[in-house]
Design a protein around this motif. Structure first.
Motif, PDB file in Angstrom:
ATOM      1  N   LEU A  59       0.836  -1.200   0.000  1.00  0.00           N
ATOM      2  CA  LEU A  59       0.000   0.000   0.000  1.00  0.00           C
ATOM      3  C   LEU A  59       0.871   1.251   0.000  1.00  0.00           C
ATOM      4  O   LEU A  59       2.014   1.220   0.461  1.00  0.00           O
ATOM      5  N   CYS A  60       0.299   2.359  -0.496  1.00  0.00           N
ATOM      6  CA  CYS A  60       0.993   3.641  -0.416  1.00  0.00           C
ATOM      7  C   CYS A  60       0.908   4.150   1.031  1.00  0.00           C
ATOM      8  O   CYS A  60       0.098   3.667   1.809  1.00  0.00           O
ATOM      9  N   PRO A  61       1.729   5.123   1.392  1.00  0.00           N
ATOM     10  CA  PRO A  61       1.752   5.603   2.783  1.00  0.00           C
ATOM     11  C   PRO A  61       0.378   6.061   3.291  1.00  0.00           C
ATOM     12  O   PRO A  61       0.005   5.773   4.433  1.00  0.00           O
ATOM     13  N   ASP A  62      -0.404   6.763   2.452  1.00  0.00           N
ATOM     14  CA  ASP A  62      -1.730   7.226   2.878  1.00  0.00           C
ATOM     15  C   ASP A  62      -2.660   6.056   3.183  1.00  0.00           C
ATOM     16  O   ASP A  62      -3.390   6.068   4.172  1.00  0.00           O
ATOM     17  N   CYS A  63      -2.646   5.070   2.295  1.00  0.00           N
ATOM     18  CA  CYS A  63      -3.524   3.927   2.502  1.00  0.00           C
ATOM     19  C   CYS A  63      -3.070   3.090   3.691  1.00  0.00           C
ATOM     20  O   CYS A  63      -3.885   2.470   4.365  1.00  0.00           O
ATOM     21  N   GLN A  64      -1.773   3.083   3.972  1.00  0.00           N
ATOM     22  CA  GLN A  64      -1.290   2.383   5.166  1.00  0.00           C
ATOM     23  C   GLN A  64      -1.861   3.024   6.426  1.00  0.00           C
ATOM     24  O   GLN A  64      -2.277   2.342   7.351  1.00  0.00           O
ATOM     25  N   LYS A  65      -1.906   4.367   6.417  1.00  0.00           N
ATOM     26  CA  LYS A  65      -2.460   5.072   7.578  1.00  0.00           C
ATOM     27  C   LYS A  65      -3.946   4.792   7.720  1.00  0.00           C
ATOM     28  O   LYS A  65      -4.467   4.577   8.820  1.00  0.00           O
ATOM     29  N   LEU A  66      -4.641   4.809   6.578  1.00  0.00           N
ATOM     30  CA  LEU A  66      -6.078   4.524   6.590  1.00  0.00           C
ATOM     31  C   LEU A  66      -6.334   3.107   7.100  1.00  0.00           C
ATOM     32  O   LEU A  66      -7.215   2.881   7.935  1.00  0.00           O
ATOM     33  N   LEU A  67      -5.544   2.172   6.625  1.00  0.00           N
ATOM     34  CA  LEU A  67      -5.712   0.783   7.053  1.00  0.00           C
ATOM     35  C   LEU A  67      -5.475   0.644   8.557  1.00  0.00           C
ATOM     36  O   LEU A  67      -6.249  -0.007   9.260  1.00  0.00           O
ATOM     37  N   ALA A  68      -4.425   1.281   9.058  1.00  0.00           N
ATOM     38  CA  ALA A  68      -4.122   1.206  10.486  1.00  0.00           C
ATOM     39  C   ALA A  68      -5.303   1.732  11.297  1.00  0.00           C
ATOM     40  O   ALA A  68      -5.749   1.114  12.275  1.00  0.00           O
ATOM     41  N   HIS A  69      -5.857   2.875  10.869  1.00  0.00           N
ATOM     42  CA  HIS A  69      -6.996   3.486  11.548  1.00  0.00           C
ATOM     43  C   HIS A  69      -8.207   2.546  11.498  1.00  0.00           C
ATOM     44  O   HIS A  69      -8.853   2.284  12.504  1.00  0.00           O
ATOM     45  N   ALA A  70      -8.492   2.030  10.316  1.00  0.00           N
ATOM     46  CA  ALA A  70      -9.688   1.201  10.124  1.00  0.00           C
ATOM     47  C   ALA A  70      -9.604  -0.091  10.939  1.00  0.00           C
ATOM     48  O   ALA A  70     -10.593  -0.506  11.552  1.00  0.00           O
ATOM     49  N   LEU A  71      -8.439  -0.710  10.962  1.00  0.00           N
ATOM     50  CA  LEU A  71      -8.314  -1.980  11.685  1.00  0.00           C
ATOM     51  C   LEU A  71      -8.456  -1.775  13.189  1.00  0.00           C
ATOM     52  O   LEU A  71      -9.096  -2.571  13.871  1.00  0.00           O
ATOM     53  N   VAL A  72      -7.869  -0.690  13.690  1.00  0.00           N
ATOM     54  CA  VAL A  72      -7.996  -0.420  15.125  1.00  0.00           C
ATOM     55  C   VAL A  72      -9.450  -0.130  15.472  1.00  0.00           C
ATOM     56  O   VAL A  72     -10.013  -0.676  16.428  1.00  0.00           O
ATOM     57  N   LYS A  73     -10.109   0.711  14.665  1.00  0.00           N
ATOM     58  CA  LYS A  73     -11.503   1.067  14.947  1.00  0.00           C
ATOM     59  C   LYS A  73     -12.396  -0.166  14.935  1.00  0.00           C
ATOM     60  O   LYS A  73     -13.275  -0.321  15.770  1.00  0.00           O
ATOM     61  N   ARG A  74     -12.176  -1.050  13.960  1.00  0.00           N
ATOM     62  CA  ARG A  74     -13.005  -2.255  13.901  1.00  0.00           C
ATOM     63  C   ARG A  74     -12.736  -3.165  15.104  1.00  0.00           C
ATOM     64  O   ARG A  74     -13.647  -3.751  15.675  1.00  0.00           O
ATOM     65  N   THR A  75     -11.486  -3.237  15.491  1.00  0.00           N
ATOM     66  CA  THR A  75     -11.125  -4.122  16.595  1.00  0.00           C
ATOM     67  C   THR A  75     -11.725  -3.651  17.920  1.00  0.00           C
ATOM     68  O   THR A  75     -12.197  -4.462  18.708  1.00  0.00           O
TER      69      THR A  75
END
Ligand code: ZN
Length: 126
Positions: A59-75
């Motif tokens: 993933l690009c850096p922006d999408c990595q940040k989005l993924l990190a945010h999304a996974l934590v929120k879902r968890t």
């Protein structure tokens, strides 16, 4: 251990399934939209992506940040059963990420339907 900071959630197949879906959707989006960006193997402190998906999503850096945010929120989502995010009274996402993830869901949802991957839509999050 897929989820490092919240081990009891590793036993919840709904959570694990949703995390996989999020990785897939963000990956499809980044592949299609940020093809010319610098995409690198994603390594998160909170989740073991290798164990979750069996590989390392690029993933690009922006999408990595989005993924990190999304996974934590879902968890850490306290809603059980979890409603679709658009029907949730809480809106836990940061507004910037919320707009972004809606765009990702729309884009990748359409792409996966075209590829015949409707199984992903059965547990759409947004
Ligand atoms: Zn991207």
């Amino acid at each position: 251990m897929i989820i490092q900071f919240c081990p009891e959630k590793n036993d919840d197949p709904k959570v694990i399934g949703d995390l996989k879906t999020l990785v897939k959707f963000i990956e499809v989006y980044c592949e299609g939209q940020h093809d010319d960006a610098d995409r690198e193997g994603t390594d998160l402190k909170t989740h073991n992506l290798q164990e979750l998906t069996g590989r390392t999503p690029r993933l690009c850096p922006d999408c990595q940040k989005l993924l990190a945010h999304a996974l934590v929120k879902r968890t850490v989502c306290p809603m059980d059963p979890k409603p679709q995010c658009k029907h949730c009274p809480k809106h836990c996402y940061h507004p910037n990420y919320r707009q972004k993830i809606q765009e990702v869901m729309k884009y990748s949802g359409r792409k996966l339907v075209m590829r015949g991957r409707v199984d992903y839509l059965l547990h759409l999050l947004f």
